[in-house]
Design a protein around this motif. Structure first.
Motif, PDB file in Angstrom:
ATOM      1  N   UNK A 110       0.832  -1.197   0.000  1.00  0.00           N
ATOM      2  CA  UNK A 110       0.000   0.000   0.000  1.00  0.00           C
ATOM      3  C   UNK A 110       0.874   1.257   0.000  1.00  0.00           C
ATOM      4  N   UNK A 111       1.923   1.241   0.800  1.00  0.00           N
ATOM      5  CA  UNK A 111       2.843   2.388   0.846  1.00  0.00           C
ATOM      6  C   UNK A 111       3.509   2.583  -0.501  1.00  0.00           C
ATOM      7  N   UNK A 112       3.915   1.499  -1.144  1.00  0.00           N
ATOM      8  CA  UNK A 112       4.559   1.592  -2.461  1.00  0.00           C
ATOM      9  C   UNK A 112       3.595   2.197  -3.469  1.00  0.00           C
ATOM     10  N   UNK A 113       2.344   1.734  -3.442  1.00  0.00           N
ATOM     11  CA  UNK A 113       1.356   2.263  -4.371  1.00  0.00           C
ATOM     12  C   UNK A 113       1.108   3.755  -4.130  1.00  0.00           C
ATOM     13  N   UNK A 114       1.081   4.137  -2.854  1.00  0.00           N
ATOM     14  CA  UNK A 114       0.862   5.549  -2.523  1.00  0.00           C
ATOM     15  C   UNK A 114       2.033   6.392  -3.008  1.00  0.00           C
ATOM     16  N   UNK A 115       3.257   5.885  -2.831  1.00  0.00           N
ATOM     17  CA  UNK A 115       4.443   6.622  -3.278  1.00  0.00           C
ATOM     18  C   UNK A 115       4.436   6.726  -4.799  1.00  0.00           C
ATOM     19  N   UNK A 117       1.808   6.713  -6.668  1.00  0.00           N
ATOM     20  CA  UNK A 117       0.751   7.665  -7.015  1.00  0.00           C
ATOM     21  C   UNK A 117       1.224   9.091  -6.851  1.00  0.00           C
ATOM     22  N   UNK A 118       1.938   9.387  -5.768  1.00  0.00           N
ATOM     23  CA  UNK A 118       2.445  10.748  -5.530  1.00  0.00           C
ATOM     24  C   UNK A 118       3.475  11.111  -6.585  1.00  0.00           C
ATOM     25  N   UNK A 119       4.350  10.160  -6.926  1.00  0.00           N
ATOM     26  CA  UNK A 119       5.388  10.483  -7.896  1.00  0.00           C
ATOM     27  C   UNK A 119       4.785  10.669  -9.286  1.00  0.00           C
ATOM     28  N   UNK A 120       3.731   9.980  -9.600  1.00  0.00           N
ATOM     29  CA  UNK A 120       3.105  10.174 -10.908  1.00  0.00           C
ATOM     30  C   UNK A 120       2.378  11.519 -10.963  1.00  0.00           C
TER      31      UNK A 120
END
Length: 127
Positions: A110-115, A117-120
């Motif tokens: 979940x943290x990886x997906x959130x990161x 998402x933020x980077x995109x």
């Protein structure tokens, strides 16, 4: 004199016959002794083999009784509720640890997906 010679010749012939009989008796005795030696040899081999077989039989009986006793004890322990309870507790503990690890993995994903998402969003933002 002639008569004495005839008696000596008959005596010699009788001695020859008796020597021949003694020779045949000796041959018979030798043959019987050979057979006895063979029988002694066979009897010795049979006795040795019987001893070996008896030893082997005793060893096998001891092994069989030992295995039955050990297996009997093992199955009694295995059937005991305390062992089953210990196994169940261990399995529950393992399952709980696996669940905790899966939860950690899920949080990290979940943290990886959130990161990502933020980077995109940052990369898509106009400059």
């Amino acid at each position: 004199m002639e008569e004495i010679l005839k008696q000596i010749l008959t005596g010699i012939n009788e001695v020859k016959q008796e020597i021949g009989e003694i020779g045949s008796n000796i041959k018979t005795l030798e043959h019987r002794l050979d057979r006895l030696e063979k029988m002694d040899s066979i009897e010795h081999r049979v006795e040795v083999n019987q001893i070996d077989l008896t030893d082997i039989k005793e060893i096998l009986e001891k092994m069989d009784s030992f295995q039955t006793d050990v297996l009997k004890d093992f199955f009694q322990i295995f059937k005991g509720s305390s062992i089953n309870k210990v196994y169940r507790e261990e399995l529950n503990l393992i399952n709980q640890r696996l669940d905790a690890q899966l939860t950690k993995i899920a949080k990290n994903e979940e943290s990886i997906l959130m990161i990502e998402g933020k980077s995109s969003k940052v990369s898509n933002a106009p400059i």
